[in-house]
Scaffold this motif. Structure first.
Motif, short mmCIF file in Angstrom:
data_model
loop_
_atom_site.label_atom_id
_atom_site.label_comp_id
_atom_site.label_asym_id
_atom_site.label_seq_id
_atom_site.Cartn_x
_atom_site.Cartn_y
_atom_site.Cartn_z
N MET A 34 -51.94 -1.22 -14.44
CA MET A 34 -51.40 -0.03 -15.09
C MET A 34 -51.36 -0.29 -16.58
O MET A 34 -50.82 -1.30 -17.01
N GLY A 35 -51.94 0.61 -17.33
CA GLY A 35 -51.99 0.41 -18.77
C GLY A 35 -51.63 1.65 -19.56
O GLY A 35 -51.84 2.77 -19.11
N TRP A 36 -51.04 1.41 -20.72
CA TRP A 36 -50.77 2.48 -21.68
C TRP A 36 -51.62 2.22 -22.92
O TRP A 36 -51.68 1.08 -23.41
N TYR A 37 -52.23 3.28 -23.40
CA TYR A 37 -53.06 3.23 -24.60
C TYR A 37 -52.59 4.35 -25.52
O TYR A 37 -51.89 5.28 -25.09
N ARG A 38 -53.01 4.29 -26.77
CA ARG A 38 -52.69 5.38 -27.68
C ARG A 38 -53.84 5.60 -28.64
O ARG A 38 -54.64 4.70 -28.91
N TYR A 94 -51.93 7.60 -23.66
CA TYR A 94 -52.67 7.79 -22.41
C TYR A 94 -52.31 6.69 -21.42
O TYR A 94 -52.14 5.53 -21.78
N CYS A 95 -52.30 7.09 -20.18
CA CYS A 95 -52.08 6.15 -19.09
C CYS A 95 -53.42 5.90 -18.38
O CYS A 95 -54.20 6.83 -18.19
N ASN A 96 -53.64 4.65 -18.02
CA ASN A 96 -54.84 4.29 -17.25
C ASN A 96 -54.41 3.48 -16.03
O ASN A 96 -53.69 2.49 -16.17
N LEU A 97 -54.82 3.95 -14.88
CA LEU A 97 -54.48 3.27 -13.64
C LEU A 97 -55.76 2.85 -12.93
O LEU A 97 -56.70 3.64 -12.80
#
Length: 120
Positions: A34-38, A94-97
């Motif tokens: 699970m990752g958060w990006y911006r 943004y979320c990346n799963l």
């Protein structure tokens, strides 16, 4: 199909806090990463924080000590608790799963993004 949806963005004053949520739904077997990006205007998308299924975390230097990533496995949801926000944190988050679906298939999905604006 797997759907990913973020929520929790908004306008906050410098020094304030926000919590972002990202929920996955659909035919999911397990979420591995699970990752958060911006991404701020005119810049490339950058990693903010990552949490893997074995509990390892990785944070960008610019958020260490201010942001915390966590997850609720039962809900296939990842959170990003942001504190001591500064104007330079303004961006679309943004979320990346990434994980596995039933029948042995994998997924790597992005959410639509949620705007975080830090301004007085």
């Amino acid at each position: 199909q797997v759907q990913v949806a973020e929520s929790g963005g908004g306008l906050v004053q410098p020094g304030g806090s926000l919590r972002l949520s990202c929920a996955a739904s659909g035919s999911i077997n397990k979420v591995h990463r699970m990752g958060w990006y911006r991404q701020a205007p005119g810049t490339q998308r950058e990693l903010v924080a990552v949490l893997t299924s074995d509990g390892r975390t990785n944070y960008a230097d610019f958020v260490k000590g201010r942001f915390t990533i966590s997850r609720d496995n039962a809900k296939n949801t990842v959170y990003l608790q942001m504190s001591s926000l500064q104007p330079e944190d303004t961006a679309v988050y943004y979320c990346n799963l990434q994980g596995s679906r039933r029948l042995g298939l994998s997924f790597d999905n992005w959410g639509q993004g949620t705007q975080v604006t830090v301004s007085s």
